[in-house]
Design an enzyme around this catalytic site. Structure first.
Site, mmCIF file in Angstrom:
data_model
loop_
_atom_site.group_PDB
_atom_site.id
_atom_site.type_symbol
_atom_site.label_atom_id
_atom_site.label_comp_id
_atom_site.label_asym_id
_atom_site.label_seq_id
_atom_site.Cartn_x
_atom_site.Cartn_y
_atom_site.Cartn_z
ATOM 1 N N GLY A 1 0.827 -1.199 0.000
ATOM 2 C CA GLY A 1 0.000 0.000 0.000
ATOM 3 C C GLY A 1 0.862 1.250 0.000
ATOM 4 O O GLY A 1 2.002 1.242 -0.477
ATOM 5 N N SER A 2 0.342 2.318 0.561
ATOM 6 C CA SER A 2 1.011 3.612 0.503
ATOM 7 C C SER A 2 2.187 3.676 1.473
ATOM 8 O O SER A 2 2.223 2.975 2.489
ATOM 9 C CB SER A 2 0.021 4.736 0.828
ATOM 10 O OG SER A 2 -0.311 4.719 2.208
ATOM 11 N N THR A 3 3.133 4.552 1.168
ATOM 12 C CA THR A 3 4.267 4.762 2.060
ATOM 13 C C THR A 3 3.811 5.327 3.395
ATOM 14 O O THR A 3 4.325 4.937 4.454
ATOM 15 C CB THR A 3 5.289 5.701 1.396
ATOM 16 O OG1 THR A 3 5.793 5.074 0.207
ATOM 17 C CG2 THR A 3 6.454 5.999 2.316
ATOM 18 N N THR A 4 2.838 6.219 3.374
ATOM 19 C CA THR A 4 2.337 6.805 4.617
ATOM 20 C C THR A 4 1.798 5.731 5.548
ATOM 21 O O THR A 4 2.123 5.702 6.746
ATOM 22 C CB THR A 4 1.242 7.842 4.311
ATOM 23 O OG1 THR A 4 1.792 8.887 3.505
ATOM 24 C CG2 THR A 4 0.685 8.436 5.591
ATOM 25 N N THR A 5 0.976 4.835 5.017
ATOM 26 C CA THR A 5 0.436 3.757 5.846
ATOM 27 C C THR A 5 1.536 2.795 6.269
ATOM 28 O O THR A 5 1.541 2.300 7.401
ATOM 29 C CB THR A 5 -0.668 3.004 5.089
ATOM 30 O OG1 THR A 5 -1.690 3.926 4.707
ATOM 31 C CG2 THR A 5 -1.282 1.919 5.956
ATOM 32 N N GLY A 6 2.484 2.523 5.376
ATOM 33 C CA GLY A 6 3.597 1.649 5.728
ATOM 34 C C GLY A 6 4.393 2.179 6.906
ATOM 35 O O GLY A 6 4.787 1.420 7.804
ATOM 36 N N GLU B 1 5.642 -3.359 1.037
ATOM 37 C CA GLU B 1 5.836 -2.951 -0.361
ATOM 38 C C GLU B 1 4.996 -1.709 -0.548
ATOM 39 O O GLU B 1 3.765 -1.766 -0.505
ATOM 40 C CB GLU B 1 5.417 -4.062 -1.322
ATOM 41 C CG GLU B 1 5.829 -3.789 -2.762
ATOM 42 C CD GLU B 1 4.718 -3.190 -3.599
ATOM 43 O OE1 GLU B 1 4.771 -1.956 -3.848
ATOM 44 O OE2 GLU B 1 3.813 -3.926 -3.995
ATOM 45 N N CYS C 1 1.694 -0.788 -9.283
ATOM 46 C CA CYS C 1 2.743 -0.234 -8.420
ATOM 47 C C CYS C 1 4.067 -0.059 -9.143
ATOM 48 O O CYS C 1 4.866 0.804 -8.776
ATOM 49 C CB CYS C 1 2.916 -1.093 -7.176
ATOM 50 S SG CYS C 1 3.471 -2.779 -7.511
#
Length: 461
Positions: free
Chosen positions: A220-225, A242, A276
């Site tokens: 998913g998103s970098t923010t959520t990661g 990822e 992605c």
């Protein structure tokens, strides 16, 4: 099995809920079927039952577990037509593109059976050392909305093969295929080995913070990661991430433009750019820049006219804002034609010609049908521009000189480089990102071992 009623699967049983949500058809914004919303009690029950199932499941041999995955792959393909219809509906896909995901996804179920988990033995005068790889326990797999089946199976298969129990959490935008996938899996696997929970935005944090879940695997998103990393730190969970990739393509001046451009166009616009590893930034040598951009626009028109919608309104708004900002900044926008059905989440695929390399629209990941085309004059400049990003998931290099392309690839700060071909993942090849595009890898033997913990045993003589 019905494909128009949906349940969470807990302890091997379908579970409804007091609260439901309904997805939205991206083609026309109509409401889809109700899907049950999992509660905190559901999470506790799923984790507890997974823990109870773990000892017997982990004691099976690797071969026994992969044979069940093969059996599940066969059963899944029996229902391929139903899954194709489901993916087409919840993702807004054409029948053909839905089928690509459904059938390719089966490869991820089968790939673990081509491997064995290694046991490494070394010996010296004093001792024999044995290194083994053991399952972790309960794994939570948190999946995105762009390829809900393939990315779910890419996490489920290696986790189960290595002896873990899995709780799958699909995106709230695309829960339906995952709910049916796990319901179908109950015909193959023991109860509680594979469960699925759909819910609101609070469901993911409940799983990540749970003290009896041993690993989180997330796409998913970098923010959520980053938030998952923070939440997982409290219990020192294993984490595989990822996340976003603002991917670059470098087109060298010796390419056969007429041969290369159709491949580039196909990769750019597949699934409306919601891939992605799709190219977001295209760096083209100045000697062929104008011709390449013109041919790219021409080659893209037919693809653009039948392009599918963006999967959800939230992402559509982000893309619309990116184009609005680019226009306000004076960027040259090459629109490739209007989409036919304006009622859905449609957006015009767009080429940005020669935007400033440091413009926001270039530096941010535009997860959709937007690509920036920028000229370069030297290889060093192209490599510098491509690496000028906080992310590093994928890149591609196009050249008639493979040796030159490989030299460029070696200098790119990304986890995956594709030379003279569109980006495509392979279940037998490790896949991961550099920089802020993730942690760890999926797929291949390293991906399998990421669901294991290593134990070293020393036998003294």
């Amino acid at each position: 099995m019905s494909f128009d009623t949906f349940y969470n699967i807990i302890t091997g049983q379908p579970r409804s809920a007091r609260e439901t949500t309904s997805g939205v058809n991206p083609l026309d914004r109509s409401s889809l079927w109700p899907a049950p919303v999992a509660t905190g009690n559901d999470v506790e029950e799923a984790v507890r039952s997974a823990q109870e199932a773990f000892p017997a499941w982990s004691e099976k041999t690797y071969k026994q577990r992969t044979e069940l995955l093969e059996k599940f792959a066969d059963l899944y393909l029996v229902h391929a037509n139903e899954f194709c219809q489901l993916i087409a509906t919840e993702c807004g896909r054409t029948a053909g593109n839905a089928a690509i995901e459904v059938y390719v996804a089966a490869q991820w179920l089968r790939y673990p059976s081509k491997y064995e988990i290694p046991e490494e033995v070394t010996e010296d005068e004093k001792k024999t050392s044995i290194v083994t790889h053991e399952p972790l326990g309960v794994v939570a797999a948190i999946c995105p909305w762009n390829f809900p089946l393939m990315l779910a199976l890419g996490k489920i298969a290696p986790a189960l093969a290595t002896g873990n129990c899995v709780i799958l959490k699909p995106s709230p935008f695309t829960p339906y295929s995952s709910l049916k996938l796990v319901e179908l899996a109950q015909q193959v696997f023991p109860p509680s080995v594979l469960q699925v929970l759909h819910g609101h935005d609070d469901l993911g944090p409940m799983l990540v913070k749970h003290p009896r879940i041993q690993k989180i695997t997330f796409t998913g998103s970098t923010t959520t990661g980053k938030q998952i990393l923070r939440d997982a730190a409290e219990t020192m969970k294993r984490v595989t991430l990822e996340t976003a990739g603002n991917n670059a393509s470098i087109i060298l001046p010796d390419v056969n433009i007429e041969a290369v451009i159709p491949q580039l166009a196909g990769g750019l616009w597949f699934n409306a750019g919601q891939v992605c590893i799709a190219t977001r930034r295209m760096y083209i040598h100045q000697d062929i820049f104008d011709e390449a951009v013109a041919q790219l626009a021409e080659a893209s028109k037919d693809l653009a006219s039948g392009m599918e919608p963006i999967q959800n309104e939230m992402q559509l708004v982000r893309l619309q804002q990116a184009l609005s900002d680019a226009n306000a900044a004076g960027c040259e926008l090459l629109s490739l034609g209007k989409t036919e059905a304006a009622e859905g989440f449609f957006i015009q695929p767009t080429i940005l010609k020669s935007p400033p390399p440091d413009a926001d629209v270039v530096q941010q990941e535009n997860f959709g049908p937007i690509v920036s085309c920028i000229k370069f004059s030297s290889l060093d400049e192209a490599i510098s521009l491509a690496n000028n990003s906080d992310t590093g998931l994928a890149a591609s290099v196009w050249s008639s000189d493979v040796s030159a392309a490989r030299r460029v690839a070696a200098k790119l700060e990304v986890g995956n480089v594709y030379i003279n071909g569109p980006p495509q993942p392979d279940p037998y090849v490790p896949f991961g990102g550099h920089k802020q595009s993730g942690l760890g890898v999926e797929y291949g033997l390293p991906g399998l071992l990421s669901f294991c913990q290593t134990k070293s045993t020393y036998l003294y003589k």
